[in-house]
Design an enzyme around this catalytic site. Sequence first.
Site, PDB file in Angstrom:
ATOM      1  N   GLY A 128       6.305  -9.662 100.153  1.00  0.00           N
ATOM      2  CA  GLY A 128       5.554  -9.557  99.064  1.00  0.00           C
ATOM      3  C   GLY A 128       3.943  -9.887  99.845  1.00  0.00           C
ATOM      4  O   GLY A 128       3.623 -11.080  99.881  1.00  0.00           O
ATOM      5  N   SER A 136      -5.450  -3.000 100.656  1.00  0.00           N
ATOM      6  CA  SER A 136      -5.708  -2.960 101.978  1.00  0.00           C
ATOM      7  C   SER A 136      -6.424  -4.273 102.310  1.00  0.00           C
ATOM      8  O   SER A 136      -6.206  -5.003 103.250  1.00  0.00           O
ATOM      9  CB  SER A 136      -6.656  -1.830 102.646  1.00  0.00           C
ATOM     10  OG  SER A 136      -6.033  -0.650 102.693  1.00  0.00           O
ATOM     11  N   GLU A 377       2.098   0.377 105.119  1.00  0.00           N
ATOM     12  CA  GLU A 377       2.013  -0.598 106.344  1.00  0.00           C
ATOM     13  C   GLU A 377       0.536  -0.472 106.867  1.00  0.00           C
ATOM     14  O   GLU A 377       0.415  -0.609 108.308  1.00  0.00           O
ATOM     15  CB  GLU A 377       3.063  -0.045 107.374  1.00  0.00           C
ATOM     16  CG  GLU A 377       4.511  -0.128 107.027  1.00  0.00           C
ATOM     17  CD  GLU A 377       5.135  -1.717 107.357  1.00  0.00           C
ATOM     18  OE1 GLU A 377       4.158  -2.464 107.769  1.00  0.00           O
ATOM     19  OE2 GLU A 377       6.167  -1.888 107.070  1.00  0.00           O
TER      20      GLU A 377
END
Length: 395
Positions: A128, A136, A377
């Site tokens: 998390g 971001s 990611e």
Amino acid sequence: MFELSKDHEDFRAVVRDFATEAVEPHVAQWDRDHHFPAGLVPRMGELGLFGLVVPEAYGGSLEDADGGAFTSLCIAIEELGRVDQSIGITLSAGVGLGINPILTYGTDAQKERFLPDLVAGRALAGFGLTEPDTGSDAGATRTRAVLENGQWVVDGSKAFITNSGTDITSVVTVTARTGTDADGRPEISAIMIPSGTPGFTVEAPYDKLGWNISDTHGLSFAGCRVPEENLLGQRGHGFRQFLKTLDDGRIAISALALGLITRMREEATAYAKTRTAFGRPIGVNQGVAFPIADLLVMEENSRLLTYRAAWLKDEQEAGRRSVADVKQAAAVAKLYTSEAAVTATRIATQVFGGNGFMEEYPVARFYRDAKILEIGEGTSEVQRMVIAKSLGLPS
């Protein structure tokens, strides 16, 4: 240098057989039903996929740092992703975001409590970091944890968390503000919150564009209490721990993208050979053949970038390469392969024409799945920031 060994290629064949037999026949229906196949996870565990980078002491298969274990993980993710991206990300997140933080920063007690079940596929763990209003800007974490009478009291929320709400999810590690550093910046720590802890709510699953088979939820915490020993790693080091974790995850996403690009090249090539128009296969037309040739170029470039980065990660684990080497290679691989994957699905659906817009053909599913690769990611913009910084440009 980073050429794959015979053992790696033999392992690829095993995973490909598993993906073809256990996954491929079901993915279209699973995707339509937005069904997470929890029963598949133990089968992946039996195959050893969750334990590739985990020492034998915790049920894994890692014997030494020179065996190319991370490269093996990327091969598994690539082969699963070639059949279905959701199943690929389940493995990628299960290891890179679930197991890896515990393995890298956990105490012996934490490892012994959680890793055996995670490695065996009896459980999954979540990671998390992202929050609804920060995206971001992960350093702007608003979730807070206050230490009271030997317990962390956690309040806040997380967004877009993979493997966080399955029937077999055992724990989610979250970042939270635990104080303020001497320079006035927030002190961010990582805390492990087991599933079912009072005050920990798994929100309804998202209605997503793609990755419909993957489990993705928002999480909320309201007066959620866990023992002080659930701190993962050093207090105040949570942010840097997660940044390092993301470097590995970006290579894994590259492998996932590579699997997609390979499948698009295979699908487009086969279709161009058999689909006829004006009395001949459409592949004789340069307007069709040239974009398919571009798919092979994208595939080969992606393969080299991905497995160079994986090789560097294995070399880093053996003490022969630096963290900086891996960080740059991971960002380069993730940036190129994710953007190439989106382009590859566009080319493949165009080759299929009207059929490419139909859900009965897998290119439609892959088209929907591809976009998140440029976002998860770390977005493409974040990768460019990382690369620019590695070149010494001012940030």
